[in-house]
Design a protein around this motif. Structure first.
Motif, mmCIF file in Angstrom:
data_model
loop_
_atom_site.group_PDB
_atom_site.id
_atom_site.type_symbol
_atom_site.label_atom_id
_atom_site.label_comp_id
_atom_site.label_asym_id
_atom_site.label_seq_id
_atom_site.Cartn_x
_atom_site.Cartn_y
_atom_site.Cartn_z
ATOM 1 N N GLN A 143 0.831 -1.198 0.000
ATOM 2 C CA GLN A 143 0.000 0.000 0.000
ATOM 3 C C GLN A 143 0.869 1.253 0.000
ATOM 4 O O GLN A 143 0.587 2.215 -0.715
ATOM 5 C CB GLN A 143 -0.948 0.002 1.211
ATOM 6 C CG GLN A 143 -1.890 1.187 1.238
ATOM 7 C CD GLN A 143 -2.812 1.226 0.028
ATOM 8 O OE1 GLN A 143 -3.211 0.201 -0.518
ATOM 9 N NE2 GLN A 143 -3.127 2.437 -0.415
ATOM 10 N N GLU A 144 1.940 1.232 0.785
ATOM 11 C CA GLU A 144 2.862 2.359 0.845
ATOM 12 C C GLU A 144 3.527 2.587 -0.516
ATOM 13 O O GLU A 144 3.672 3.712 -0.977
ATOM 14 C CB GLU A 144 3.922 2.069 1.912
ATOM 15 C CG GLU A 144 4.543 3.293 2.510
ATOM 16 C CD GLU A 144 5.433 2.889 3.681
ATOM 17 O OE1 GLU A 144 6.660 2.977 3.513
ATOM 18 O OE2 GLU A 144 4.892 2.487 4.722
ATOM 19 N N LYS A 175 4.144 -5.280 -18.487
ATOM 20 C CA LYS A 175 4.204 -6.733 -18.619
ATOM 21 C C LYS A 175 5.669 -7.113 -18.739
ATOM 22 O O LYS A 175 6.415 -6.480 -19.466
ATOM 23 C CB LYS A 175 3.447 -7.195 -19.868
ATOM 24 C CG LYS A 175 1.959 -6.969 -19.789
ATOM 25 C CD LYS A 175 1.275 -7.394 -21.056
ATOM 26 C CE LYS A 175 -0.218 -7.079 -20.934
ATOM 27 N NZ LYS A 175 -0.914 -7.150 -22.204
ATOM 28 N N GLY A 176 6.066 -8.124 -18.037
ATOM 29 C CA GLY A 176 7.465 -8.525 -18.089
ATOM 30 C C GLY A 176 8.333 -7.607 -17.245
ATOM 31 O O GLY A 176 7.840 -6.789 -16.476
ATOM 32 N N PRO A 177 9.657 -7.727 -17.393
ATOM 33 C CA PRO A 177 10.567 -6.898 -16.584
ATOM 34 C C PRO A 177 10.546 -5.439 -17.054
ATOM 35 O O PRO A 177 11.003 -5.134 -18.146
ATOM 36 C CB PRO A 177 11.943 -7.522 -16.815
ATOM 37 C CG PRO A 177 11.777 -8.572 -17.847
ATOM 38 C CD PRO A 177 10.344 -8.694 -18.203
ATOM 39 N N ARG A 198 2.181 -5.355 -11.085
ATOM 40 C CA ARG A 198 0.859 -5.369 -10.463
ATOM 41 C C ARG A 198 0.648 -4.135 -9.590
ATOM 42 O O ARG A 198 -0.410 -3.496 -9.617
ATOM 43 C CB ARG A 198 0.714 -6.653 -9.636
ATOM 44 C CG ARG A 198 -0.657 -6.934 -9.110
ATOM 45 C CD ARG A 198 -0.767 -8.322 -8.485
ATOM 46 N NE ARG A 198 0.397 -8.781 -7.753
ATOM 47 C CZ ARG A 198 0.669 -8.459 -6.476
ATOM 48 N NH1 ARG A 198 -0.153 -7.696 -5.807
ATOM 49 N NH2 ARG A 198 1.750 -8.918 -5.879
ATOM 50 N N LEU A 199 1.683 -3.751 -8.830
ATOM 51 C CA LEU A 199 1.565 -2.577 -7.960
ATOM 52 C C LEU A 199 1.581 -1.281 -8.768
ATOM 53 O O LEU A 199 0.866 -0.330 -8.440
ATOM 54 C CB LEU A 199 2.696 -2.577 -6.931
ATOM 55 C CG LEU A 199 2.682 -3.757 -5.955
ATOM 56 C CD1 LEU A 199 3.873 -3.678 -5.019
ATOM 57 C CD2 LEU A 199 1.382 -3.823 -5.181
ATOM 58 N N ALA A 200 2.377 -1.233 -9.833
ATOM 59 C CA ALA A 200 2.410 -0.037 -10.687
ATOM 60 C C ALA A 200 1.049 0.171 -11.346
ATOM 61 O O ALA A 200 0.581 1.301 -11.464
ATOM 62 C CB ALA A 200 3.496 -0.162 -11.737
#
Length: 175
Positions: A7-8, A74-76, A56-58
């Motif tokens: 969350q942070e 997606k991906g690195p 996912r967080l971005a």
């Protein structure tokens, strides 16, 4: 990373997304640690910040006009943030020349507008903000420099005429 840490991270990324006018998402596949350190150093020198992100967080941090970027995560991936979009685009273009398969731009945002990789390449060909400022100042100063040159030429001609008259050359011409 625990739930509070995630969350942070999302909140911090939302603030960063909102604070910088330009951001570029890059694919970075197989860069070793020393190259990543070099990347961060050169990015700082170019006035940019580089952050490796969890996709996912971005995606959670994206909102509003930034939703166009969802497909890029997606991906690195990594994200660059900068105040100067042209300098950032130039840096990414130069850094990726040596590492075309391992490092390249995917997409970006400039003042809320979506940028494709082609747009970022086009931005890299423009003069930087400092170069543009220099060009504008040159254009603004040119008329003043011309006026000063004209005034100086008139006064120097007057001085030459007075000197010639004082040396007696002017007397011979008038007699």
């Amino acid at each position: 990373m625990d739930r509070l840490g995630k969350q942070e991270f999302v909140e911090t990324f939302e603030e960063i997304f909102d604070r910088f006018p330009c951001m570029v998402v890059v694919r970075q596949v197989g860069l070793d640690a020393s190259t990543t350190v070099q990347l961060r150093k050169e990015a700082r020198e170019a006035g940019a910040t580089f952050q490796v992100v969890k996709n996912r967080l971005a995606k959670r941090a994206l909102h509003g006009s930034k939703e166009d970027l969802l497909n890029a995560f997606k991906g690195p991936t990594g994200v660059f943030f900068s105040e100067d979009p042209v300098s950032l685009a130039k840096f990414i273009a130069n850094f990726s020349k040596k590492r075309e398969e391992k490092f390249f731009a995917l997409a970006g945002l400039l003042e809320g507008k979506f940028l494709r990789d082609q747009d970022i390449r086009i931005l890299s060909t423009l003069p930087s903000l400092d170069q543009l400022r220099t060009q504008v100042l040159g254009v603004m100063n040119a008329p003043a420099i011309k006026v000063l040159g004209t005034i100086q030429e008139v006064s120097s001609q007057l001085v030459r005429v007075i000197k010639a008259y004082g040396d007696g050359k002017g007397m011979k011409a008038s007699s």
